[in-house]
Structure formats: structure tokens, C-alpha cells
Design a protein around this motif. Structure first.
Motif, PDB file in Angstrom:
ATOM      1  N   VAL A  17       0.910  -1.172   0.018  1.00 30.50           N
ATOM      2  CA  VAL A  17      -0.061   0.076   0.080  1.00 30.50           C
ATOM      3  C   VAL A  17       1.078   1.263  -0.047  1.00 30.50           C
ATOM      4  O   VAL A  17       0.716   2.029  -0.743  1.00 30.50           O
ATOM      5  CB  VAL A  17      -0.945   0.121   1.268  1.00 30.50           C
ATOM      6  N   ARG A  18       1.814   1.354   0.884  1.00 35.00           N
ATOM      7  CA  ARG A  18       2.839   2.395   1.019  1.00 35.00           C
ATOM      8  C   ARG A  18       3.928   1.860   2.084  1.00 35.00           C
ATOM      9  O   ARG A  18       3.882   0.790   2.571  1.00 35.00           O
ATOM     10  CB  ARG A  18       2.246   3.756   1.418  1.00 35.00           C
ATOM     11  N   LYS A  19       5.026   2.546   2.308  1.00 37.44           N
ATOM     12  CA  LYS A  19       5.905   2.128   2.726  1.00 37.44           C
ATOM     13  C   LYS A  19       5.676   1.770   4.300  1.00 37.44           C
ATOM     14  O   LYS A  19       4.974   2.143   5.003  1.00 37.44           O
ATOM     15  CB  LYS A  19       7.153   3.379   3.093  1.00 37.44           C
ATOM     16  N   GLY A  20       6.030   0.142   4.447  1.00 32.07           N
ATOM     17  CA  GLY A  20       5.689  -0.435   5.649  1.00 32.07           C
ATOM     18  C   GLY A  20       4.220  -0.956   5.970  1.00 32.07           C
ATOM     19  O   GLY A  20       3.858  -1.495   7.210  1.00 32.07           O
ATOM     20  N   ILE A  21       3.366  -0.759   5.004  1.00 33.14           N
ATOM     21  CA  ILE A  21       2.233  -1.340   5.043  1.00 33.14           C
ATOM     22  C   ILE A  21       1.708  -2.201   3.710  1.00 33.14           C
ATOM     23  O   ILE A  21       1.948  -1.729   2.569  1.00 33.14           O
ATOM     24  CB  ILE A  21       1.003  -0.445   5.026  1.00 33.14           C
ATOM     25  N   THR A  22       1.312  -3.372   4.127  1.00 31.25           N
ATOM     26  CA  THR A  22       0.760  -4.396   3.036  1.00 31.25           C
ATOM     27  C   THR A  22      -0.538  -4.914   3.343  1.00 31.25           C
ATOM     28  O   THR A  22      -1.048  -4.602   4.553  1.00 31.25           O
ATOM     29  CB  THR A  22       1.862  -5.455   2.721  1.00 31.25           C
ATOM     30  N   ARG A  23      -1.302  -5.482   2.496  1.00 31.75           N
ATOM     31  CA  ARG A  23      -2.854  -5.740   2.601  1.00 31.75           C
ATOM     32  C   ARG A  23      -3.315  -6.702   1.798  1.00 31.75           C
ATOM     33  O   ARG A  23      -2.650  -6.949   0.703  1.00 31.75           O
ATOM     34  CB  ARG A  23      -3.529  -4.747   2.719  1.00 31.75           C
ATOM     35  N   VAL A  24      -4.087  -7.566   2.187  1.00 28.08           N
ATOM     36  CA  VAL A  24      -4.853  -8.632   1.382  1.00 28.08           C
ATOM     37  C   VAL A  24      -6.284  -7.912   1.584  1.00 28.08           C
ATOM     38  O   VAL A  24      -6.906  -7.585   2.543  1.00 28.08           O
ATOM     39  CB  VAL A  24      -4.931  -9.958   1.971  1.00 28.08           C
ATOM     40  N   VAL A  25      -7.221  -7.992   0.403  1.00 23.92           N
ATOM     41  CA  VAL A  25      -8.564  -7.754   0.452  1.00 23.92           C
ATOM     42  C   VAL A  25      -9.034  -9.193   0.158  1.00 23.92           C
ATOM     43  O   VAL A  25      -8.856  -9.834  -0.755  1.00 23.92           O
ATOM     44  CB  VAL A  25      -8.798  -6.762  -0.742  1.00 23.92           C
ATOM     45  N   PHE A  26     -10.131  -9.196   1.143  1.00 22.84           N
ATOM     46  CA  PHE A  26     -10.848 -10.462   0.857  1.00 22.84           C
ATOM     47  C   PHE A  26     -12.364 -10.131   1.065  1.00 22.84           C
ATOM     48  O   PHE A  26     -12.864  -9.246   1.496  1.00 22.84           O
ATOM     49  CB  PHE A  26     -10.397 -11.652   1.894  1.00 22.84           C
ATOM     50  N   GLY A  27     -13.469 -11.259   0.728  1.00 25.85           N
ATOM     51  CA  GLY A  27     -14.432 -11.129   0.684  1.00 25.85           C
ATOM     52  C   GLY A  27     -15.044 -10.270  -0.286  1.00 25.85           C
ATOM     53  O   GLY A  27     -16.101  -9.717  -0.239  1.00 25.85           O
ATOM     54  N   MET A  28     -14.366 -10.134  -1.392  1.00 25.86           N
ATOM     55  CA  MET A  28     -14.673  -9.241  -2.405  1.00 25.86           C
ATOM     56  C   MET A  28     -15.980  -9.429  -3.147  1.00 25.86           C
ATOM     57  O   MET A  28     -16.619  -8.500  -3.687  1.00 25.86           O
ATOM     58  CB  MET A  28     -13.647  -9.182  -3.659  1.00 25.86           C
ATOM     59  N   GLU A  29     -16.443 -10.485  -2.768  1.00 25.24           N
ATOM     60  CA  GLU A  29     -17.780 -10.838  -3.470  1.00 25.24           C
ATOM     61  C   GLU A  29     -19.077 -10.423  -2.802  1.00 25.24           C
ATOM     62  O   GLU A  29     -19.944 -10.205  -3.014  1.00 25.24           O
ATOM     63  CB  GLU A  29     -18.113 -12.514  -3.572  1.00 25.24           C
ATOM     64  N   ALA A  30     -18.830  -9.620  -1.574  1.00 29.28           N
ATOM     65  CA  ALA A  30     -19.727  -9.269  -0.701  1.00 29.28           C
ATOM     66  C   ALA A  30     -20.246  -7.844  -1.249  1.00 29.28           C
ATOM     67  O   ALA A  30     -19.405  -7.130  -1.865  1.00 29.28           O
ATOM     68  CB  ALA A  30     -19.466  -9.048   0.891  1.00 29.28           C
ATOM     69  N   ASP A  31     -21.433  -7.627  -1.110  1.00 30.91           N
ATOM     70  CA  ASP A  31     -22.057  -6.280  -1.810  1.00 30.91           C
ATOM     71  C   ASP A  31     -21.866  -5.194  -0.970  1.00 30.91           C
ATOM     72  O   ASP A  31     -21.967  -4.193  -1.475  1.00 30.91           O
ATOM     73  CB  ASP A  31     -23.638  -6.449  -2.010  1.00 30.91           C
ATOM     74  N   GLY A  32     -21.954  -5.209   0.233  1.00 28.98           N
ATOM     75  CA  GLY A  32     -22.187  -4.007   0.995  1.00 28.98           C
ATOM     76  C   GLY A  32     -20.962  -3.632   2.117  1.00 28.98           C
ATOM     77  O   GLY A  32     -21.178  -2.912   2.966  1.00 28.98           O
ATOM     78  N   VAL A  33     -20.025  -4.678   1.933  1.00 26.21           N
ATOM     79  CA  VAL A  33     -18.874  -4.367   3.074  1.00 26.21           C
ATOM     80  C   VAL A  33     -17.327  -4.875   2.408  1.00 26.21           C
ATOM     81  O   VAL A  33     -17.544  -5.364   1.364  1.00 26.21           O
ATOM     82  CB  VAL A  33     -19.080  -5.436   4.225  1.00 26.21           C
ATOM     83  N   CYS A  34     -16.549  -4.235   2.735  1.00 28.47           N
ATOM     84  CA  CYS A  34     -15.289  -4.511   2.183  1.00 28.47           C
ATOM     85  C   CYS A  34     -14.448  -4.823   3.437  1.00 28.47           C
ATOM     86  O   CYS A  34     -14.356  -4.166   4.464  1.00 28.47           O
ATOM     87  CB  CYS A  34     -14.755  -3.251   1.673  1.00 28.47           C
ATOM     88  N   CYS A  35     -13.550  -5.957   3.249  1.00 31.23           N
ATOM     89  CA  CYS A  35     -12.668  -6.190   4.615  1.00 31.23           C
ATOM     90  C   CYS A  35     -11.283  -6.427   3.920  1.00 31.23           C
ATOM     91  O   CYS A  35     -10.956  -6.896   2.881  1.00 31.23           O
ATOM     92  CB  CYS A  35     -13.073  -7.775   4.920  1.00 31.23           C
ATOM     93  N   THR A  36     -10.317  -6.294   4.821  1.00 29.98           N
ATOM     94  CA  THR A  36      -9.001  -6.214   4.541  1.00 29.98           C
ATOM     95  C   THR A  36      -8.207  -6.454   5.741  1.00 29.98           C
ATOM     96  O   THR A  36      -8.538  -6.550   6.905  1.00 29.98           O
ATOM     97  CB  THR A  36      -8.338  -4.837   4.039  1.00 29.98           C
ATOM     98  N   ILE A  37      -6.936  -7.176   5.499  1.00 27.26           N
ATOM     99  CA  ILE A  37      -6.041  -7.364   6.638  1.00 27.26           C
ATOM    100  C   ILE A  37      -4.822  -6.858   6.145  1.00 27.26           C
ATOM    101  O   ILE A  37      -4.360  -6.847   4.996  1.00 27.26           O
ATOM    102  CB  ILE A  37      -5.641  -8.981   6.713  1.00 27.26           C
ATOM    103  N   GLY A  38      -4.320  -5.959   7.168  1.00 30.16           N
ATOM    104  CA  GLY A  38      -3.172  -5.214   6.836  1.00 30.16           C
ATOM    105  C   GLY A  38      -1.973  -5.777   7.806  1.00 30.16           C
ATOM    106  O   GLY A  38      -2.413  -5.937   8.927  1.00 30.16           O
ATOM    107  N   ARG A  39      -0.954  -5.515   7.360  1.00 36.02           N
ATOM    108  CA  ARG A  39       0.204  -6.034   7.869  1.00 36.02           C
ATOM    109  C   ARG A  39       1.189  -4.610   7.820  1.00 36.02           C
ATOM    110  O   ARG A  39       1.622  -4.006   7.117  1.00 36.02           O
ATOM    111  CB  ARG A  39       1.394  -7.100   7.188  1.00 36.02           C
ATOM    112  N   VAL A  40       1.365  -3.918   9.143  1.00 28.76           N
ATOM    113  CA  VAL A  40       1.861  -2.857   9.585  1.00 28.76           C
ATOM    114  C   VAL A  40       3.067  -2.959  10.188  1.00 28.76           C
ATOM    115  O   VAL A  40       3.411  -3.517  11.165  1.00 28.76           O
ATOM    116  CB  VAL A  40       0.805  -1.845  10.208  1.00 28.76           C
ATOM    117  N   GLU A  41       4.266  -2.635   9.631  1.00 27.91           N
ATOM    118  CA  GLU A  41       5.532  -2.561  10.231  1.00 27.91           C
ATOM    119  C   GLU A  41       5.950  -1.502  11.163  1.00 27.91           C
ATOM    120  O   GLU A  41       5.391  -0.279  10.930  1.00 27.91           O
ATOM    121  CB  GLU A  41       6.673  -2.791   9.179  1.00 27.91           C
ATOM    122  N   ASN A  42       6.898  -1.744  12.131  1.00 26.23           N
ATOM    123  CA  ASN A  42       7.487  -0.558  12.865  1.00 26.23           C
ATOM    124  C   ASN A  42       7.848   0.503  11.872  1.00 26.23           C
ATOM    125  O   ASN A  42       8.597   0.081  11.103  1.00 26.23           O
ATOM    126  CB  ASN A  42       8.490  -0.788  13.779  1.00 26.23           C
ATOM    127  N   GLY A  43       7.560   1.595  12.245  1.00 29.72           N
ATOM    128  CA  GLY A  43       8.191   2.757  11.395  1.00 29.72           C
ATOM    129  C   GLY A  43       7.389   3.177   9.935  1.00 29.72           C
ATOM    130  O   GLY A  43       7.697   3.695   9.067  1.00 29.72           O
TER     131      GLY A  43
END
Length: 128
Positions: A17-43
Motif C-alpha cells: 500500500v505504502r512504505k511499511g504497509i501491505t494488505r490482502v483484500v478478501f470477501g470481495m464478493e460481498a455487496d455492502g462491506v469491504c474487508c482487509t487484513i493489513g500488515r503494518v511494520e514499525n516505522g
């Protein structure tokens, strides 16, 4: 008929996503909600922002300060905070013993996340 999907984010590729942050977007088939898992590093790069979506931010692993409307909330595994629509917020990870694993749940859906992650998945497929 509604779409039903299942998966495991541990088996999904991580999108930067940007320095120190990566993500997975899941449940993309849902109509009214968005879910993500983010991995955020120190700094991680801090980026105060707003959006019209309501959000629940939930920490699964690690620690962070999550700022909502200028107020820091110390989140540890199992902690969560709600972010109202159009309220400035951001995550700051600076002393976590492990990367902060954070789940975000947005309503309504964030089609820009689904589109971005879908394009990312196509690029990953082409590289294989």
C-alpha cells in the motif's frame, strides 16, 4: 442469487500500500462491506486521511496507536476502534514486538480496494 466465497488470507499475496504497509483484500464478493487484513511494520508511513465509509479497525497481532479524530487509542491483540464516516484517522506502529496485523471492515463497500487488489492479483498471476 448471492455470491458465496471462501478463502484464507494466509494463502493470498500481499499488496504493498505504502512504505511499511501491505494488505490482502478478501470477501470481495460481498455487496455492502469491504474487508482487509493489513500488515503494518514499525516505522510505517503515517497518512492521516478520511473517507465516507464507516470502519471498524481490529488488531489481531502486534500493537499500534490508532488515532481517530486526534485521539490515540492503544490497540493490542483483540482491541478494536470504530471510525465514523469522514473522521480523520491513521495507524502508527513504532514499538510493536511483531508486525501489527490489523483487520479493517468498511461499510459501505470500497470498490476501489476491490479493483486495485483484483488488478494486483492479475499481475501476480502473469509473473508466475
Amino acid at each position: 442469487m448471492a455470491k458465496i466465497a471462501s478463502g484464507n488470507w494466509n494463502e493470498s499475496p500481499w499488496q504493498e500500500v505504502r512504505k511499511g504497509i501491505t494488505r490482502v483484500v478478501f470477501g470481495m464478493e460481498a455487496d455492502g462491506v469491504c474487508c482487509t487484513i493489513g500488515r503494518v511494520e514499525n516505522g510505517n508511513e503515517v497518512k492521516p486521511h478520511t473517507h465516507p465509509n464507516e470502519q471498524v479497525a481490529l488488531v489481531l497481532e502486534g500493537e499500534c496507536d490508532y488515532y481517530v479524530d486526534g485521539v490515540p487509542y492503544r490497540l493490542t491483540p483483540g482491541s478494536w476502534v470504530t471510525v465514523p464516516s469522514n473522521v480523520e484517522h491513521y495507524i502508527h506502529v513504532y514499538d510493536s514486538p511483531v508486525p501489527c496485523m490489523q483487520m479493517d471492515i468498511f461499510t459501505p463497500d470500497r470498490p476501489e480496494y476491490t479493483e486495485s487488489y483484483s488488478k494486483f492479483l492479475e499481475e501476480v498471476k502473469k509473473e508466475k
